[in-house]
Write a protein that holds these residues in place. Structure first.
Motif, mmCIF file in Angstrom:
data_model
loop_
_atom_site.group_PDB
_atom_site.id
_atom_site.type_symbol
_atom_site.label_atom_id
_atom_site.label_comp_id
_atom_site.label_asym_id
_atom_site.label_seq_id
_atom_site.Cartn_x
_atom_site.Cartn_y
_atom_site.Cartn_z
ATOM 1 N N THR A 157 0.867 -1.185 0.000
ATOM 2 C CA THR A 157 0.000 0.000 0.000
ATOM 3 C C THR A 157 0.906 1.239 0.000
ATOM 4 O O THR A 157 2.107 1.115 0.268
ATOM 5 N N PRO A 158 0.347 2.425 -0.294
ATOM 6 C CA PRO A 158 1.184 3.620 -0.429
ATOM 7 C C PRO A 158 1.902 4.006 0.866
ATOM 8 O O PRO A 158 1.391 3.775 1.969
ATOM 9 N N ILE A 159 3.059 4.629 0.663
ATOM 10 C CA ILE A 159 3.739 5.284 1.784
ATOM 11 C C ILE A 159 3.290 6.737 1.853
ATOM 12 O O ILE A 159 3.153 7.303 2.933
ATOM 13 N N LEU A 160 3.046 7.366 0.697
ATOM 14 C CA LEU A 160 2.624 8.764 0.658
ATOM 15 C C LEU A 160 1.102 8.842 0.753
ATOM 16 O O LEU A 160 0.397 8.262 -0.071
ATOM 17 N N SER A 161 0.613 9.556 1.750
ATOM 18 C CA SER A 161 -0.834 9.610 1.967
ATOM 19 C C SER A 161 -1.270 11.053 2.216
ATOM 20 O O SER A 161 -0.580 11.804 2.912
ATOM 21 N N PRO A 162 -2.429 11.466 1.676
ATOM 22 C CA PRO A 162 -2.918 12.831 1.934
ATOM 23 C C PRO A 162 -3.464 13.010 3.351
ATOM 24 O O PRO A 162 -3.686 14.128 3.791
ATOM 25 N N ALA A 163 -3.668 11.905 4.077
ATOM 26 C CA ALA A 163 -4.166 12.004 5.453
ATOM 27 C C ALA A 163 -3.230 11.214 6.355
ATOM 28 O O ALA A 163 -2.387 10.465 5.886
ATOM 29 N N SER A 164 -3.397 11.405 7.666
ATOM 30 C CA SER A 164 -2.568 10.640 8.598
ATOM 31 C C SER A 164 -3.363 10.377 9.855
ATOM 32 O O SER A 164 -4.574 10.619 9.906
ATOM 33 N N ILE A 165 -2.667 9.901 10.879
ATOM 34 C CA ILE A 165 -3.346 9.588 12.132
ATOM 35 C C ILE A 165 -3.254 10.801 13.056
ATOM 36 O O ILE A 165 -2.186 11.349 13.255
ATOM 37 N N PRO A 166 -4.392 11.287 13.588
ATOM 38 C CA PRO A 166 -4.345 12.504 14.423
ATOM 39 C C PRO A 166 -3.807 12.280 15.835
ATOM 40 O O PRO A 166 -3.573 13.260 16.542
ATOM 41 N N ASP A 167 -3.603 11.037 16.252
ATOM 42 C CA ASP A 167 -3.073 10.764 17.597
ATOM 43 C C ASP A 167 -1.926 11.729 17.920
ATOM 44 O O ASP A 167 -0.903 11.732 17.241
ATOM 45 N N PRO A 168 -2.113 12.581 18.954
ATOM 46 C CA PRO A 168 -1.091 13.605 19.239
ATOM 47 C C PRO A 168 0.261 13.026 19.648
ATOM 48 O O PRO A 168 1.259 13.741 19.643
ATOM 49 N N ASN A 169 0.301 11.740 19.987
ATOM 50 C CA ASN A 169 1.578 11.135 20.370
ATOM 51 C C ASN A 169 2.341 10.578 19.184
ATOM 52 O O ASN A 169 3.449 10.078 19.335
ATOM 53 N N ILE A 170 1.725 10.614 18.013
ATOM 54 C CA ILE A 170 2.405 10.098 16.819
ATOM 55 C C ILE A 170 2.706 11.278 15.902
ATOM 56 O O ILE A 170 1.809 12.035 15.522
ATOM 57 N N HIS A 171 3.980 11.441 15.582
ATOM 58 C CA HIS A 171 4.413 12.585 14.779
ATOM 59 C C HIS A 171 4.759 12.126 13.371
ATOM 60 O O HIS A 171 5.733 11.415 13.176
ATOM 61 N N SER A 172 3.943 12.554 12.395
ATOM 62 C CA SER A 172 4.168 12.151 11.009
ATOM 63 C C SER A 172 5.211 13.060 10.363
ATOM 64 O O SER A 172 5.316 14.235 10.698
ATOM 65 N N LEU A 173 5.921 12.496 9.397
ATOM 66 C CA LEU A 173 6.787 13.307 8.534
ATOM 67 C C LEU A 173 5.977 13.729 7.323
ATOM 68 O O LEU A 173 5.050 13.036 6.910
#
Lengths: 189, 315
Positions: free
Chosen positions: B38-54
């Motif tokens: 599945t894709p690595i690049l996504s227009p959305a992510s997980i809002p969990d404040p403890n997880i920091h997306s790049l």
């Protein structure tokens, strides 16, 4: 009041904890896969040198300690306080006996010392790593004995006492490592 | 010129990783689990404040993209589309500080079994562990682990008791949030003792630690979540998955509200994922396994970067 976020934590950063100034000596992130991350931090109390461990919720802010290290010139002591001067601004500050600790015994005047200031007042004073001082009193030297490795006490012009090799004479000028309080060599003229 | 061009992992470790990947793929084939990408690049992510997306951006679409922190949402879209059991071995990205157990990119094995609950999945995970040469883990309840280390019941203790204990254990300005207090006490004391003699599957989490798990309908409700611990290290995290779209949307909104209160940027909610949940995904259990940490155990190494060819410092 200035403060630091846990994301800015790094070794040497100065924080106020329970009313005392501390410096960070170790900063570890503890991060579970899901859930809150923490910064587990070892801190040295700048007043007494004791190291404690505290854990901060990552993302929290912690009050900064107004602590800085400056190079100041030692001027003189009036018996109660030791007086230092900033050689560029000519501002003077006075350190008490507690801040001086073991450093006072190596100072005779004009040395540049590292002084840690907290809210503008000296918290600790470090003598230069090496000082050269004259011996005011020691037993007569054993001429030529540079090999036996024996030592004897010598009193210096500041009143400090150090162990020196047997061949060193009264009135000689010697170099001392202030961190170990040990004789290094005769001072070269 | 320095020596920084050289890989961190030695050749034996690089071979061990290849062997592990082979073994996992053979195991999944035996079990009838389909490998997917599945894709690595996504227009959305997980809002969990403890997880920091790049983040990065695409010039063509002039739009922001998040690097996947887990392939979970895409894999659940596949499940909703009727894929049946699926697994993926992928690179995931988290913008966290590096440490003995953390690197900003790492390898994750994630798989989903329709019709399984978390107990069936733990059984399957145990079989996988045995097939790669590890011993069978034992189940231990979160409560039993917590009580034996701290003498407090994590489900029934008052917030004030937890707070007092957390302060005693060194938490600065301990807050009155039950979840934070439990996470502190668990990560700083309880978890270190887990799996030192024998691998442990920790089960029956407090409800406030549910994340994406269902809640049991027992007399004392617990979260149907499990984690695998070996030598005090968290290796895997599994769930009897939440499949309710409304509940999931509420949790996303709540997490974005928490982000706001923490001065963190809002994260766009994955509407395609929510639409997939709405269309209906089969009841299932899923688990994510940190492969670099699993390799730490297999290779008996102490730091995660020792298992990587080029950890972030050498990349």
């Amino acid at each position: 009041m200035a403060s630091y976020s846990t994301s800015e934590f790094k070794n040497g950063l100065k924080l106020m904890i329970d009313g005392d100034p501390f410096a960070i000596v170790e900063n570890d992130i503890v991060k579970p896969g899901k859930g809150q991350a923490f910064n587990r931090v070892k801190l040295r109390n700048l007043k007494n040198g004791r190291v404690i461990e505290r854990t901060f919720k990552s993302g929290d802010n912690v009050e900064a300690a107004d602590v800085m290290d400056v190079e100041l010139q030692y001027l003189y002591t009036d018996g109660d306080m030791w007086h230092f001067m900033d050689t560029s601004s000519y501002d003077q500050v006075a350190a008490d006996e507690k801040a001086m600790s073991d450093s006072a015994q190596w100072l005779k005047g004009e040395e540049m010392c590292e002084v840690t200031l907290w809210n503008g007042q000296p918290l600790t004073v470090s003598a230069p790593n090496f000082v050269t001082l004259q011996i005011t009193e020691t037993d007569p030297g054993v001429r030529g004995d540079t090999a036996s490795g024996g030592s004897k006490p010598a009193t210096l012009e500041t009143g400090a006492t150090v162990k020196v090799p047997l061949f060193v004479e009264q009135d000689e000028i010697i170099k001392i490592d202030t961190r170990t309080a040990e004789y290094v060599s005769r001072a070269k003229d | 010129m320095g020596k920084n061009w050289r890989p961190r992992a030695d050749l034996a470790t690089i071979r061990l990783r290849a062997e592990l990947l082979d073994n996992i793929r053979s195991f999944m084939k035996e079990e009838g689990v389909l490998e997917v990408e599945t894709p690595i690049l996504s227009p959305a992510s997980i809002p969990d404040p403890n997880i920091h997306s790049l983040q990065t951006s695409l010039s063509e679409k002039t739009s922001k993209r998040y690097l996947g922190t887990s392939p979970e949402f895409y894999m659940k879209r596949l499940l909703a589309a009727g894929s049946g059991p699926i697994f993926q071995i992928s690179r995931v990205f988290r913008d966290d500080a590096t440490s003995r157990l953390h690197q900003p990119e790492f390898s994750m094995l994630e798989w989903y079994m329709p019709g399984y609950d978390h107990h069936n999945l733990m059984q399957q995970l145990s079989t996988l562990l045995i097939s790669i040469g590890l011993s069978k883990p034992v189940k231990l309840s979160y409560e039993a682990a917590f009580v034996s280390e701290l003498g407090l019941n994590p489900h029934t203790a008052d917030v004030s008791e937890l707070r007092e204990l957390a302060s005693k254990k060194g938490l600065y300005e301990a807050p009155a949030e039950r979840s934070v207090l439990l996470e502190f006490l668990f990560s700083h004391t309880v978890s270190k003792k887990l799996g030192n003699e024998q691998a442990v599957l920790l089960v029956e989490y407090p409800v406030c630690q549910a994340a994406l798990a269902r809640i049991s309908s027992d007399e004392m409700p617990t979260a149907e979540r499990f984690e695998l611990f070996i030598s005090g290290i968290e290796i895997a995290n599994g769930f009897h998955e939440l499949t309710d779209a409304n509940e999931q949307r509420d949790r996303f909104v709540m997490e974005n509200t928490r982000r706001e209160s923490m001065n963190l940027a809002q994260v766009p909610v994955d509407d395609n994922f929510l639409a997939a949940l709405e269309s209906g995904i089969p009841a299932c259990a899923g688990v994510a396994v940190g492969l670099d940490r699993l390799l730490m155990i297999l290779a008996n190494k102490n730091r995660i970067e020792d298992l990587m060819t080029f950890p972030v410092e050498l990349a």
